[in-house]
Every structure is written in C-alpha cells, then in structure tokens.
Design a protein around this motif. Structure first.
Motif, short mmCIF file in Angstrom:
data_model
loop_
_atom_site.label_atom_id
_atom_site.label_comp_id
_atom_site.label_asym_id
_atom_site.label_seq_id
_atom_site.Cartn_x
_atom_site.Cartn_y
_atom_site.Cartn_z
N UNK A 235 -1.14 -4.71 1.72
CA UNK A 235 -0.86 -5.80 0.78
C UNK A 235 -0.54 -5.26 -0.61
N UNK A 236 -1.31 -4.26 -1.04
CA UNK A 236 -1.08 -3.66 -2.36
C UNK A 236 0.30 -3.05 -2.47
N UNK A 237 0.75 -2.36 -1.41
CA UNK A 237 2.08 -1.75 -1.42
C UNK A 237 3.17 -2.81 -1.44
N UNK A 238 2.96 -3.89 -0.67
CA UNK A 238 3.96 -4.97 -0.62
C UNK A 238 4.08 -5.68 -1.97
N UNK A 241 2.24 -2.54 -6.27
CA UNK A 241 1.36 -1.69 -7.06
C UNK A 241 1.77 -0.23 -6.90
N UNK A 242 1.41 0.59 -7.86
CA UNK A 242 1.71 2.02 -7.80
C UNK A 242 1.16 2.60 -6.51
N UNK A 248 -5.21 5.67 -3.23
CA UNK A 248 -6.53 6.12 -3.70
C UNK A 248 -7.56 5.01 -3.52
N UNK A 249 -7.16 3.76 -3.76
CA UNK A 249 -8.06 2.63 -3.53
C UNK A 249 -8.43 2.54 -2.05
N UNK A 250 -7.45 2.76 -1.18
CA UNK A 250 -7.72 2.74 0.25
C UNK A 250 -8.66 3.85 0.68
N UNK A 251 -8.50 5.03 0.06
CA UNK A 251 -9.38 6.16 0.36
C UNK A 251 -10.82 5.84 -0.04
N UNK A 252 -11.00 5.35 -1.25
CA UNK A 252 -12.35 5.03 -1.74
C UNK A 252 -12.99 3.95 -0.88
N UNK A 253 -12.22 2.91 -0.57
CA UNK A 253 -12.74 1.81 0.25
C UNK A 253 -13.12 2.30 1.65
#
Length: 445
Positions: A235-238, A241-242, A248-253
């Motif tokens: 969703x963020x890519x669609x 967002x950078x 990085x958000x996906x990695x942390x999550x």
C-alpha cells in the motif's frame, strides 16, 4: 565517434559464453552469469587502443557510479533485507494459508494463480513465490485430483504476475532506474496492460478445471498479523511513499511481528536480514559490471550503432516500442534472466526512447513486460526449472498451462498498436525535423 560493429564485441562474448556453454552442456546455469560478464568486461577493456588503460578505468567508473545504478543497487539490498526478514517472520506461510482457507475447492486452481499473484506482488520475487507455493500446488493436486501440471502452471503464472509488477521486484527496480521514472507511474502503466491478461487467465483456469472431480478436506492455519508487513509495503509503494522508507518500515514491522510471535529473537532477525541481502548480492554486482560494459560500448560507438540500425527499420514511436520489446525479449532468451536482460537492454532502450519521444514509464513497462514474457515461457529459465524440480515434472509438462505470460505478450502488443500516442513527448528525430522546417521557412522569407 566511429560507429563500428566491433564495439558490440563484449555483448557478443557474453552471449557466446553464457548461451554457448548452456547449449553444449544442456545446463543454462552451468556458466555463472557473473563470470561471463567479467570476461566480457575484460574484452571491452582490450578494445580501442586510442584510450589508455587509466582512461578506460575512468570511463567504466563513471558508468558504474551513475546515480541510477547506485540507487538501483541500494534498493536491491533493502528489498532483499525485507524479503528475508518477512519470510522468517512467517509472512509467506500465513499469506498462502490465508488465501487457501478462504478459497472454495472448485476454485482452487484459479485460486492458486490469484494467491501467486498476491505473494509475488508482495515479495517481489517469482522464485520465492514458486518455492513457497509449489509444495502447496502438489498438495492441492493430491487432495483434489486436479492435474499437477495445471496446478503448478497456475503457480508459475501467478509468480510471473508479481515479478513483472511488484514495486520491490528486482526487474521493476532495474526497469525504473534505467529509465529514470517513478515506480508508481510505471506500476499504473503496467497494471492496466496486464490486468486483462490476468482476468482471462483466471477464466481459462476455471474453465479448464470445470467438471473435474475434486475432494478437499485440508485445513490451513494462518496468522493475519504476519501478513500485515506485506500489506504495509504494498500500500505504501502504491500511494507513492519513498521506496526506501516503505521498505525500512516493512523491515521494522516484520522484526516486531517475528519477535512478538516467537519466530525468531531480535538477534536472529538481523541474521534473516543479512541472508535476504545476500540473496541479491549477485544481481547487484552484475548491475555494476553491466554498467561498466555499457559505458565502454557507448564510448566506442556501439550504442549509436544499435540506435541507427533500429532507426533505419523503424517508423515513429510505435516502431521504436516494438524495437525495444524485441530487444529485451531477445536478450532474455540469450541470458535466461529477466533482470539481467533489463539491466543490459535498459540503457539502449533509454537512448531509443529519447530519440523517438517514448515516455520513460512506457519504456520501463515494455522492458519489464517482454523480459517477463520470455522468462515465463523458456523451458531453461530458473522459474520453470525450479517449479518442475520441486514437483517432479519437466518444464515441457508445464508450458501448455502457462497462459499468463502468453496473454501478457498479446496485451502488450495490442497496447503498442492501439494506444493513442498523441500525448507523448516529441523525440529528438521529430524536434530536429521541426527545426529544419523552421529554418527552411526563415530562409524563404
């Protein structure tokens, strides 16, 4: 700059080494692509005696240091990190089982395709999708009685959907960075081209299995929380967002989810991240080497030779687009690697696109689509070889059921033929013609 055919010798050396060893040995992965590319680079360094060795080093350093190449490699590494940690956190298994649990048995084969689409779109890798879903396809075939070749064909089709479309796929990253366009723009362009192919594929799999006997009593366990990192990245890519921040958000999550559900400790999560990065080291190094080779070929006039050859046989933007499509398809058939094919053909396609005024997002879409078309159909590609090996079939058993790659090619060809071209920027050829006409008018006056 002299436009000589010998400037293309490094590409020829690579194809002869890679494809030649594959044909002779019957194993198209017997010659590592990296070895063949390094050999091609050294051949390029031996050419053009007018330049000193240091001058050639300077040329390839500028090519390798291009901002698009560096950005592409960094995205490769971060995407690999996300793929590694989200898989270790149980995201793949939960996503697959969630899809299977809500799928009626009679829709199981079309469902395998749809699930494959979502997994590959989320993971950004066809190989990862096939590895995750092939054993599931085998189980579905055994439990329902659907032919195994059809089940695994649906998996490969779904894997190629995301491999071509995913925001974090190495093919998408390569296509976008070589053309200098935005990922979301390329996604939108691509999505509307391949959507009809995906819809028709679902219908064909449903019709093909209609009336076949089935019997499924399997239960599939999943944890929807483990699916959330995929959804966040997608969703963020669609939204636009950078890409670095999204990954990085996906990695942390994924780290939080994995630790919370006991899939790994915090220290082990770093190992998973490292393993994921390692998986994309080879394509990162290949991208650097290819950038070096292309810079030498360009310096020696090879790129201009290709463009001039295409110009002589091309009329307008549609012709240029067919030329780009054919170029990347042929390179993929020779390399059996769609990412490598895009990295090799990308700079040439960029020059062609600029020459004829083809939008960068359009060029990126054509590169990704036709590289995936080739990769999804060749029996010696890693995708089909892996899928066949995992379920005990041969690639030739699977190919008759690969509807999606073939339909994708049809849709892309129709897109080139029938899509209006009135709103694309003017190419160099058209601009030069207008300037000449304007000068002629002034001379008359």
């Amino acid at each position: 700059m002299k436009r000589r055919g010998w400037a293309l010798l490094p590409f020829i050396v690579f194809i002869v080494l890679f494809a030649g060893v594959g044909i002779i040995s019957g194993d198209f992965y017997g010659m590592p692509a990296l070895v063949a590319f390094v050999a091609a680079l050294f051949v390029g360094m031996l050419q053009n005696r007018k330049l000193t060795f240091d001058e050639k080093l300077s040329i390839i350093a500028k090519g390798a240091g291009d901002v698009n190449i560096i950005t592409m490699i960094l995205i490769f590494i971060v995407a690999g990190a996300f793929s590694g940690v989200v898989t270790a956190a149980g995201g793949v298994d939960s996503t697959v089982n969630f899809g299977l649990s809500v799928m009626p048995p009679q829709f199981m084969v079309p469902g395998l395709f749809v699930i494959g689409c979502f997994i590959s779109l989320s993971m950004g890798t066809s190989m990862g999708t096939i590895t995750a879903l092939a054993p599931i396809a085998l189980g579905v075939s055994q439990q329902t009685g659907f032919p195994l070749a059809i089940c695994i064909g649906a998996v490969v089709c779904g894997a190629m959907f995301g491999d071509n479309l995913s925001m974090i796929s190495d093919t998408t990253i390569a296509a976008v960075r070589t053309q200098g366009c935005e990922m979301k723009d390329k996604f939108k362009q691509n999505f509307f081209i391949v959507l009809p192919a995906a819809v028709v594929t679902v219908i064909l799999f449903f019709i093909q299995t209609l009336g076949m006997s089935y019997n499924s009593q399997a239960s599939y366990d999943y944890n929807f929380v483990q699916v959330i990192p995929y959804l966040v990245v997608l969703i963020g890519a669609l939204i636009g967002f950078n890409v670095f921040l999204v990954l990085i958000s996906g990695i942390i999550l994924s780290m939080i989810v994995g630790v919370a559900y006991g899939e790994f400790t915090l220290l082990e999560s770093f190992t998973a991240i490292g393993d994921g990065m390692t998986g994309l080291f080879e394509i990162s190094i290949i991208s650097l080497i290819v950038a070096c080779i292309v810079s030498l070929i360009k310096e020696n006039g090879g790129i201009n030779l290709i463009i001039d050859t295409i110009k002589k046989r091309t009329k307008g933007k549609r012709g240029a687009e067919f030329g780009i499509a054919l170029l990347v398809l042929l390179v993929d058939l020779c390399t059996a690697n769609n990412t490598v094919a895009i990295v090799m053909a990308g700079p040439i396609a960029k020059e062609i696109g600029d020459e004829f005024g083809v939008e960068p997002k359009r060029v990126a879409s054509l590169l990704d689509i036709f590289a995936s078309v080739g990769q999804g159909l060749i029996p010696y590609g890693a995708q089909l070889l892996t899928a066949a090996a995992l379920v005990g079939l041969t690639p030739l058993n699977i190919i008759p059921n690969l509807y999606y790659p073939a339909l994708m090619a049809v849709c892309a060809i129709l897109f080139i033929i029938f899509r209006p071209q009135n709103f694309t920027p003017k190419g160099k050829k058209e601009e030069e013609k207008e300037i000449q006409e304007e000068l002629a008018e002034r001379i008359k006056l």
